[in-house]
Design an enzyme around this catalytic site. Structure first.
Site, PDB file in Angstrom:
ATOM      1  CB  ALA A 118     -20.241 -50.778 -23.797  1.00 51.68           C
ATOM      2  CG  ASN A 184     -14.994 -56.378 -27.535  1.00 55.28           C
ATOM      3  OD1 ASN A 184     -14.799 -57.504 -28.065  1.00 55.28           O
ATOM      4  ND2 ASN A 184     -14.171 -55.756 -26.930  1.00 55.28           N
ATOM      5  CG  HIS A 214     -23.708 -49.262 -27.447  1.00 59.84           C
ATOM      6  ND1 HIS A 214     -22.679 -49.609 -28.468  1.00 59.84           N
ATOM      7  CD2 HIS A 214     -22.859 -48.769 -26.607  1.00 59.84           C
ATOM      8  CE1 HIS A 214     -21.291 -49.260 -28.135  1.00 59.84           C
ATOM      9  NE2 HIS A 214     -21.448 -48.840 -27.104  1.00 59.84           N
TER      10      HIS A 214
END
Length: 261
Positions: A118, A184, A214
């Site tokens: 991601a 993750n 993120h």
């Protein structure tokens, strides 16, 4: 033709299977006992429950089943000489499992690789790490419901938040331990750059966030950079990152392409 097999048949695996590039063939999907019919229907390939039952030897086994799937089947595949690609990078924060995976890969002369998942910027982080003295902070921001079922519920009333609240700040290794389903990205950033113990992770529940956000900030001998991505979820599973699924497809395509970028 590159032969591939999957561990798992959830949203990420099914997305990758539907978009499997020409030049690759899915020969099997490994699933939990009793789930063979569902796995076969979703993935359009024979469903099995153990590495030993593979109908052919794949060139690549793709783990999309979380930490348990990597532990249950990744070790056996590596020992058998089968390369493994995983999206379950947070599992590598477990020092014992990490050591076991290294031992299995060396014994089978195989390789475990990690999908970018991601997040982006991992190539730049890996290059920057070669210069040493790297300082990295990863910040993960999600809507409160995106943290449901995680450690965040131990420290915050997620349903009552009216402003952004930090529920974790510490090392990426500790984040991966406390948030096995959510960390993750933090683990991938850490492994690409400064390491699990030297990467700072900050996790935030934000009622104003409409996407998972993120952010990576890094500084070192190379200079400095800041990278941010606001990711969409897969339409058929709000808890799965669309970019994670796309990164699996990209890695398959990269491996069969005559020119790799």
């Amino acid at each position: 033709m590159m032969l591939i097999a999957f561990i798992g048949h959830g949203a990420i695996a099914s997305h990758a299977a539907r978009r499997c590039p020409d030049g690759a063939e899915i020969i099997a999907v490994i699933c939990r006992p009793g789930r063979e019919a569902a796995a076969r229907q979703v993935m359009g390939a024979p469903a099995i429950t153990e590495i030993a039952d593979l109908p052919k030897r794949p060139d690549l086994l793709i783990d999309c089943a979380g930490h348990a799937g990597l532990r249950a089947h990744g070790l056996a595949a590596l020992r058998a000489g089968i390369d493994v690609l995983t999206v379950s990078v947070g599992a590598l924060a477990d020092a014992e499992l990490h050591s076991d995976l290294v031992e299995a890969a060396e014994a089978g002369q195989a390789q475990l690789s990690v999908a970018s998942g991601a997040i982006g910027s991992l190539d730049a982080l890996s290059a920057a790490a070669e210069g040493g003295a790297l300082s990295v902070t990863y910040t993960g921001r999600k809507p409160p419901l995106g943290w449901r079922g995680s450690w965040a519920e131990e420290v915050l009333d997620l349903g009552a938040l009216t402003a952004a609240a930090t529920h974790f700040e510490g090392s990426a290794r500790e984040a991966a331990r406390l948030y096995p389903r959510n960390a993750n990205v933090a683990a991938a950033v850490a492994l690409a750059g400064a390491g699990l113990d030297n990467t700072r992770a900050v996790l935030i529940a934000d009622p104003d966030a409409t996407r998972n956000i993120h952010e990576v900030q890094a500084e070192g001998a190379f200079g400095r950079f800041r990278f941010e991505i606001q990711g969409n979820a897969l339409p058929d599973n709000p808890s799965s990152s669309a970019l994670t699924a796309m990164s699996v497809v990209r890695e398959i395509r990269r491996r069969i392409s005559p020119i790799q970028i």
